[in-house]
Enzyme design. Structure first.
Site, PDB file in Angstrom:
ATOM      1  CB  ALA A 295      -7.595  48.622 -53.024  1.00  0.00           C
TER       2      ALA A 295
ATOM      3  N   GLY B 159      -6.299  44.758 -48.946  1.00  0.00           N
ATOM      4  CA  GLY B 159      -6.690  43.630 -48.098  1.00  0.00           C
ATOM      5  C   GLY B 159      -6.996  42.380 -48.902  1.00  0.00           C
TER       6      GLY B 159
ATOM      7  CB  THR C 160     -16.519  47.127 -43.955  1.00  0.00           C
ATOM      8  OG1 THR C 160     -15.588  47.600 -44.925  1.00  0.00           O
ATOM      9  CG2 THR C 160     -15.819  46.967 -42.615  1.00  0.00           C
TER      10      THR C 160
ATOM     11  CG  HIS D 228     -23.955  40.150 -45.291  1.00  0.00           C
ATOM     12  ND1 HIS D 228     -24.004  39.116 -46.205  1.00  0.00           N
ATOM     13  CD2 HIS D 228     -22.639  40.466 -45.166  1.00  0.00           C
ATOM     14  CE1 HIS D 228     -22.768  38.823 -46.601  1.00  0.00           C
ATOM     15  NE2 HIS D 228     -21.926  39.630 -45.980  1.00  0.00           N
TER      16      HIS D 228
END
Length: 311
Positions: free
Chosen positions: A8, A10, A118, A177
């Protein structure tokens, strides 16, 4: 309902904390965790915004206090891409970070729905699945790769190109992705008529949009703000689903393995996480070929994650 964000402090995490404070339903508990000592301060900062979302912040080596009682866990911890890197260059650092956090999730809130932000998502989701499986708590209905940013970009770029109302533009995006594994199904967009020479350049722009942001920021960061909004949208959809509403989002999940063990496609979310994986629908010849071409890359990405845990 409790939502925990791991990572949280970053670039994505702080923006995500802000958006969740603004967008989550009244009465939701928002728990912010990062190894960085600034994290409780991030929580204090967003707590001054007048919405009925309760915020707490935690820092240090152990995320357990942030995870206790969590219904939804969003993992954005790790290093970001820099110019010249692709998402797989992140693997060596981020794989270990995701493994460590998921080990804590497995013990502290094994029934939570987990959204992996991530990168490289194609691989980190496989890592998370194998860690949860080793702990005996893997439920494939509750593990998601957050691919929503590919959908947001597709909606934006299609609406711009075709002069459509962006709030009514819906573009399913399937596959994975990263790079060629991102496949927007432009043939399924309502009210859009395509020329042959538009499809390939637009598909490539969507696939390479992360690099577009990297280059535009000239080494000063990656796509943090749009990613945060994408993650906030996905979190809202998960919370709605868990609350009994019917919501459909494209997300990277373990399905029937027809294309690959993990595959992004439209999913109906509900009280157990994944309620139903929906068909990808009819594909154009271009899309069918692109799907076949991406599968070796996607499968190799998944295998990399499995081998990281299982050797």
């Amino acid at each position: 309902m409790k939502v925990a964000v791991l990572g949280a402090a970053g670039g994505i995490g702080q923006a995500l904390a802000l958006l969740l404070k603004l967008q989550l339903p009244a009465g939701t508990d928002l728990s912010l965790y990062d190894i960085a000592p600034v994290t409780p301060g991030v929580a204090v900062d967003v707590s001054h915004i007048p919405t009925a979302v309760n915020v707490k912040g935690f820092s240090g080596e152990d995320p357990t206090p942030a995870l206790e009682g969590a219904d939804v866990v969003l993992i954005s911890a790790g290093v970001a891409r820099k110019p010249g890197m692709d998402r797989s260059d992140l693997f060596n650092i981020n794989a270990g970070i995701v493994r460590g956090l998921i080990e804590k999730v497995a013990v502290t809130c094994p029934k939570a729905c987990v959204g992996i932000i991530t990168n490289p998502v194609n691989t980190t989701v496989a890592i998370a699945a194998e860690v949860l499986k080793k702990a005996g708590v893997y439920d494939k209905r509750k593990l998601f790769g957050v691919t929503t940013l590919d959908v947001l970009r597709s909606e934006t770029f299609v609406a711009e190109l075709k002069g459509l109302n962006v709030s009514r533009t819906s573009v399913p995006v399937i596959g994975g992705h990263s790079g060629v594994t991102i496949l927007p199904l432009l043939s399924q967009v309502q009210y859009a008529k395509w020329n042959e020479d538009e499809i390939e350049p637009l598909t490539k722009r969507i696939q390479n949009a992360g690099t577009e942001v990297l280059n535009a920021k000239a080494g000063g960061g990656s796509a943090t703000l749009s990613m945060a909004q994408a993650a906030a949208r996905f979190a809202r959809s998960l919370v709605k689903g868990l609350s009994g509403e019917t919501v459909v989002e494209c997300t990277y999940v373990e399905g029937d393995g027809k294309y690959a063990r993990f595959f992004s496609q439209p999913v109906r979310l509900g009280k157990e996480g994944v309620e139903e994986i929906l068909p990808i629908g009819p594909l154009s010849n271009f899309e069918q070929q692109a799907l076949e071409n991406m599968l070796p890359t996607l499968r190799a990405d998944i295998e990399l994650g499995e081998k990281f845990i299982n050797g």
